[in-house]
Design an enzyme around this catalytic site. Structure first.
Site, mmCIF file in Angstrom:
data_model
loop_
_atom_site.group_PDB
_atom_site.id
_atom_site.type_symbol
_atom_site.label_atom_id
_atom_site.label_comp_id
_atom_site.label_asym_id
_atom_site.label_seq_id
_atom_site.Cartn_x
_atom_site.Cartn_y
_atom_site.Cartn_z
ATOM 1 N N ARG A 275 5.877 17.430 -4.511
ATOM 2 C CA ARG A 275 4.612 17.551 -4.873
ATOM 3 C C ARG A 275 4.488 18.922 -4.970
ATOM 4 O O ARG A 275 4.638 19.922 -4.396
ATOM 5 C CB ARG A 275 3.602 17.049 -4.177
ATOM 6 N N ASP B 35 0.724 -1.126 -0.051
ATOM 7 C CA ASP B 35 0.069 -0.070 0.141
ATOM 8 C C ASP B 35 1.170 1.351 -0.020
ATOM 9 O O ASP B 35 1.845 1.056 0.046
ATOM 10 C CB ASP B 35 -0.914 -0.222 1.376
ATOM 11 N N LYS B 36 0.339 2.515 -0.281
ATOM 12 C CA LYS B 36 1.372 3.645 -0.370
ATOM 13 C C LYS B 36 0.928 4.433 0.905
ATOM 14 O O LYS B 36 1.885 4.496 1.873
ATOM 15 C CB LYS B 36 0.739 4.444 -1.565
ATOM 16 N N THR B 37 -0.349 4.973 1.081
ATOM 17 C CA THR B 37 -0.581 5.939 2.390
ATOM 18 C C THR B 37 -0.432 5.370 3.641
ATOM 19 O O THR B 37 -1.070 4.388 3.748
ATOM 20 C CB THR B 37 -1.813 6.436 2.143
ATOM 21 N N LYS C 285 -7.123 -5.309 -5.259
ATOM 22 C CA LYS C 285 -6.026 -5.565 -4.527
ATOM 23 C C LYS C 285 -5.941 -6.997 -4.323
ATOM 24 O O LYS C 285 -4.679 -7.583 -4.650
ATOM 25 C CB LYS C 285 -5.807 -4.741 -3.361
ATOM 26 N N ASP D 189 -6.582 -2.705 3.024
ATOM 27 C CA ASP D 189 -5.639 -3.579 2.750
ATOM 28 C C ASP D 189 -5.612 -5.013 3.274
ATOM 29 O O ASP D 189 -4.759 -5.962 2.856
ATOM 30 C CB ASP D 189 -4.031 -3.049 3.276
ATOM 31 N N GLY E 57 -5.274 2.981 -3.679
ATOM 32 C CA GLY E 57 -6.374 3.670 -3.967
ATOM 33 C C GLY E 57 -6.408 5.401 -4.446
ATOM 34 O O GLY E 57 -7.206 5.851 -4.816
#
Length: 1090
Positions: A594, A392-394, A794, A818, A675
């Protein structure tokens, strides 16, 4: 809906508020959750059933029944019962301890208290007693008990603010609102008790962002959607109280629906052991068959003539028949070839390796006082074989904390740090932060290191002031000031929160807002701006604007957004400034920041009035409303004057880039499944070293139908490996000739590539034959980013790799979204911290930082795998050596199924006599630690094992024991008389020498002819100890690639603009000797630490 329809699968849900009697008839579950596998009643049968799925356990159970038949058994029954009971007991105790932890976690959640409306009064009850149709009262900072329909709240228009960290790992604020018809109920208990609304809605599902239903109240129907549903796992924020109607409970909640099915995970080693046991069993049957034939031949040739001395049994009419019981007798005697103690030792080794993970201080996260936790003991050796990591990222790779890092204002960059020589450097830890003490409303947690920006603010630089004024006005952030001077910002996007906080610290403090005004404290002076319009953000526009009337009666438009969009909207006079700013943006993007552009426009009052009229007409339009609004926005968002750009750092967790780089070196592929939107995920991929600027290409799959998706996938494969599209390609031939194949071989591309695919396109790619195209393309890439994914998608990606690739997969995440991915992978890892505990509770391993994954895989995983391999090699060797003696002995005793060992030696051989050395090796061996001498552990386990053997030997053959139990201990004085013979000791010494010589020879020859990685590293260490003198070389400076990936990131849903304006939110040289010594030490430390 039929009252019994739920039994065959619920099609839709029907319920009525405050009517438990009616709702109970539908059989809806209560709010109890269960993640445990056993209870008091089913533990013994279910656990035994699982254990006897191991063929060795089933084999020994059958063997036990055979030993109860005296005609074929030459061994006592306890030689099998004792080891079998030990194995089953140890495994059962381990499983029970693991499941008790799950029970404790379940009980902790189920026994939480909540306020429920019963008989006109609010009373406190436990979560597990809540039922569908109940009305609950939730308070600020309280977790949501079940999936509930929001009825009313303390906020105007019944708005309720929630945090969804437990669901998706995001800590930014989200807003929900109730229907106007239920908002009027407020907190009036009489009205709430009389509320008898009926809800018809969709059946329970795992879609976190979708909900459809109808509320029928007082004869009227009202449409229900996701914006009116509070999901279990959310936290109520900035809302004193709210009331809600329970829609889904317990296992039906979207949180639990996303948890997926709990499966019993077995390692590849378990499957290998079962296969080995089958082959050993067949080998054992072959040996028994040979010995039975030998017995028949011997009885026919010789035994027939010795019946006076060795009479046949009355049930044996011939030599052929006598071979049948002998077959089963040898089946019992040779049972040690299938080692039951193997599983005892395996469980002990796994438990020990799990403890090492729990005790590893290098995986302890001090800020949270959180150690690593191996929540299962059965998957340790699987860690050493991981090939694919799904992350996952966040909250997993990032901290979900946005920090204002740099900015460019009117062509000048601020935020860089320079040394005394004027050279740009990275910010060292000892660098002094900018002092914001002049600003009483500054956020003390904000850090900035460039004093020149503060000086520009203090000097009253017009462009700097206008830049920060735009940041303090152009947003949808909401402020809260419960204590005077202590402002708390709640932003839908963490990017917005970071920008507004930066403006606050530099003297432009966003104080409060109403539906028509924004108050900003500018350098200590409060100014109120009239809010005329908010041109809200969308994924298509990639920008947002606000139009305000200043206290000086000027109409100003402030805009911020992606540079690719704003550059097209600038006034021609900004061309030179635009070019300079774009260079700065390139530098920011290369650093992985960013970015947003900031611009403004001063509007003529009459022009704005005419535009405002068009805007109102577009908003009231019933047809093509969104298109008309967008066109009106474009009329005013043009001829903008550029102010500058911002650069926000999406702070990665410590050590993430280094960890990813190390995993890449270990040939472990890492895919990000998130997401989040494409730009954000891509930006993080570059920052984490998953994508690199020097890549040969990055493919983006964003087709809206299966034909376009197929074309995009094949176009990518054509560039990476053109021959893979030809019919003559070996893999294509393999797929054609074997369509039912289950494994796709690895394909090597002609360079380094990356792939990005969104969830919409993935939905088509996972259908039919496209999934093979998708998998082949993705597996050729060095890194893959899957964005805009649902929790189900996922899990589908993980299952796709498991289905067609013979590899071990690992999934790591931190949120409830997740969980399905974590359960689908061979190994699931949960990150526990501020984002929630759902991932941790459903994982196999848990820790607080992503960087610990490197140590988990490359140290604990590698050690566990190598220890287990050495253990199995030794174990099967010693069991074959022990058992084949009986086979050899049969040729000397007429194949009569007599044992060469006594009963107690057979019983204790595996459990006691030979267990210590192999356990010592399997628990304490460090693969990279090469020693030329025995350590204390070697001495303890080797000599200790021998001493222990002789102690038991003299005890079992002692005079007193033989005299007390003559029927059991029948070898009086045998040990004493045997060990005084010199022939005995000579045999022992010769046996040891003959057994050790081949091993020593192999260890000497292996580094020369078959070197492994450890041997190569040792050669490098020796090389650096005496390096050759290298000629001087000239080095070339490597320039960064001119290709700049998009670093734009912003709120990925519609902002709060509509709510704000509606009024609902009122509230290479040869190293020196010193360097060489340092490199030697680092290499040795690397080997010692794995």
């Amino acid at each position: 809906m039929s009252l019994f329809e739920r039994q065959g699968g619920e099609q839709e849900r029907y319920l009525q508020a405050n009517n438990r009697k009616l709702n109970t008839m539908f059989g809806y579950p209560n709010n109890t959750i269960k993640t445990s596998r056993y209870n008091v009643f089913n533990f013994l049968p279910l656990n035994l059933f699982e254990q006897f799925q191991r063929l060795a356990n089933a084999y020994f159970l059958v063997l036990l029944f055979l030993q109860l038949i005296p005609q074929i058994s030459s061994l006592a029954w306890y030689t099998t019962v004792i080891p079998l009971m030990v194995v089953l007991s140890i495994t059962a105790v381990k499983d029970a301890i693991d499941d008790m932890e799950r029970h404790q976690n379940d009980n902790q959640v189920n026994n939480r208290s909540v306020m429920v409306l019963m008989n006109g009064r609010i009373k406190e009850d436990k979560w597990m007693n809540i039922q569908v149709g109940d009305i609950l009262k939730l308070r600020n900072n309280q977790p949501v008990t079940a999936d509930i329909l929001l009825l009313s709240s303390s906020e105007p228009y019944s708005l309720t603010y929630i945090e969804t960290a437990e669901l998706d790992g995001e800590t930014n604020l989200k807003v929900k609102h109730a229907l106007p018809v239920t908002s009027n109920l407020e907190d009036n208990l009489e009205l709430l008790s009389a509320f008898d609304g009926k809800v018809t809605c969709e059946s329970p599902n795992n879609k976190l962002d979708k909900f459809t239903g109808i509320l029928t109240y007082k004869g009227k129907n009202y449409i229900l959607d996701h914006e009116k549903l509070l999901l279990r796992g959310c936290i109520i924020r900035n809302t004193d109280w709210c009331f809600g109607l329970v829609i889904y409970t317990g296992p039906d909640t979207k949180l639990m629906q996303n948890c997926g099915k709990t499966t019993f995970k077995r390692t590849h080693l378990d499957h290998l052991l079962n296969i080995l046991v089958v082959w050993i069993f067949l080998f054992l049957g072959g040996m028994c068959f040979i010995l039975a034939i030998g017995h028949g031949i011997w009885e026919n040739k010789k035994g027939y003539y010795f019946q006076n001395y060795l009479p046949w049994k009355e049930y044996v009419p011939s030599s052929a028949v006598s071979a049948i019981p002998i077959f089963w007798s040898y089946f019992i005697i040779l049972n040690t070839m299938v080692p039951i103690s193997l599983y005892v030792s395996v469980e002990i080794i796994r438990l020990g390796n799990s403890c090492y993970i729990n005790w590893d201080r290098k995986m302890f996260y001090a800020p949270h006082n959180s150690p690593a936790h191996a929540r299962t003991t059965t998957l340790n050796e699987e860690l050493g074989q991981v090939k694919y990591v799904f992350s996952d990222k966040t909250g997993t790779l990032t901290q979900n904390i946005m920090v204002f890092n740099k900015c460019s204002i009117n062509g000048i960059v601020y935020g860089r740090v320079y040394d005394k020589k004027g050279m740009k450097v990275e910010v060292p830890e000892e660098t002094e932060k900018v002092d914001f003490s002049y600003n009483k409303l500054a956020d003390p947690k904000f850090s900035f290191y460039d004093e020149t920006l503060v000086e520009a603010v203090k000097k009253g630089d017009h462009w700097v002031h206008l830049f920060f004024l735009s940041l303090s006005l152009c947003h949808t952030v909401m402020s809260e000031e419960k204590v005077e001077g202590n402002l708390v910002y709640q932003a839908q996007s963490p990017d917005e929160g970071a920008l507004v906080t930066a403006a606050r610290n530099f003297g432009f403090v966003f104080h409060y807002r109403t539906s028509e005004t924004i108050a900003v404290v500018e350098m200590g002076e409060t100014k109120v701006y009239q809010l005329l319009a908010i041109l809200d953000f969308s994924n298509v526009r990639k920008r947002m604007s606000v139009i305000v009337r200043t206290p000086e009666n000027r109409v100003m438009l402030f805009c911020k957004g992606a540079d690719t969009i704003l550059c097209q909207l600038l006034h021609p006079s900004c061309i030179s400034l635009r070019d300079v700013t774009m260079e700065h943006l390139d530098d920011f993007a290369i650093e992985g920041l960013r970015t947003l552009m900031v611009a403004y426009r001063e509007l003529d009052n009459s022009f704005f009035q005419a535009w405002s009229k068009k805007h109102n007409e577009a908003c009231l339009s019933l047809e093509n409303r969104e298109d008309k609004i967008s066109n009106v926005y474009e009329e005013i968002e043009k001829d903008l004057m550029l102010l500058g750009a911002t650069a926000i750092e999406d702070k990665l967790q410590d050590g993430v880039p280094e960890t990813v780089a190390t995993l890449n070196k270990a040939q472990i592929k890492m895919w990000i499944l998130t997401g989040d939107k494409q730009e954000t995920a891509m930006n993080i991929a570059y920052a984490c070293n998953i994508f690199e600027e020097e890549m040969d290409g990055i493919f983006i799959v964003e087709g809206k139908n299966d034909e376009v998706v197929l074309q995009e996938l094949r176009s990518a494969r054509d560039k990476m490996k053109p021959e893979s599209l030809l019919e003559s390609d070996p893999i294509n031939i393999y797929l054609t000739t074997k369509p039912q194949m289950l494994r796709i071989p690895e394909e090597v591309p002609n360079g380094n590539y990356g792939l990005i695919i969104n969830g919409y396109s993935l939905a088509y790619a996972l259908e039919g034959n496209l999934e093979l195209e998708l998998l082949r393309t993705a597996c050729m890439c060095k890194g893959v980013i899957w964005c805009r994914m649902t929790p189900l998608q996922k899990a589908q990606v993980v299952e796709l790799v498991k289905r067609y690739k013979k590899v071990v997969t690992l999934a790591i995440g931190d949120g409830a979204n997740d969980v399905s991915m974590i359960k689908a992978a061979h190994i699931g890892v949960g990150i526990h911290g501020q984002e929630g505990t759902q991932a941790m509770l459903n994982s196999d391993y848990a820790f607080s930082q992503f960087r610990y994954l490197q140590r988990l895989l490359l140290v604990h995983g590698r050690w566990s795998y190598n220890r287990m391999c050495k253990f199995l090699s030794y174990f099967f060797y010693k069991n074959f050596a022990f058992t084949l003696v009986h086979f050899w002995y049969a040729f000397f005793n007429g194949f009569s199924a007599q044992t060469v060992y006594d009963t107690w030696f057979i019983t204790f051989y595996n459990l006691v006599y030979t267990s210590l050395p192999v356990l010592g090796l399997s628990l304490f061996d460090q693969i990279a630690l090469e020693t030329t001498y025995w350590t204390m552990i070697n001495h303890i386990f080797t000599w200790g094992s021998l001493i222990f053997y002789f102690c038991i030997l003299f005890f079992l053959y002692s005079d007193d024991l033989c005299l007390m139990f003559p029927s059991v201990f029948q070898y009086l004085g045998v040990a004493r008389n045997t060990l005084i013979l010199p022939q005995m000791w000579l045999s022992i010494v010769l046996s040891m020498v003959l057994c050790i010589l081949p091993v020593i020879g192999y260890q000497f020859l292996k580094p020369l002819f078959w070197p492994v990685n450890v041997d190569k590293i040792m050669d490098r260490i020796h090389y650096w100890m005496n390096p050759p003198v290298l000629p001087p070389t000239q080095t070339k400076l490597k320039h960064a690639s001119s290709h700049r990936h998009s670093a734009y990131a912003f709120s990925h849903v519609w902002g709060f603009g509509a709510l704000i304006t509606s009024g609902k939110t009122l509230n290479a040289k040869r190293p020196s000797a010193k360097v060489r010594r340092s490199q030697q030490k680092e290499a040795i430390d690397l080997l010692s630490n794995g």
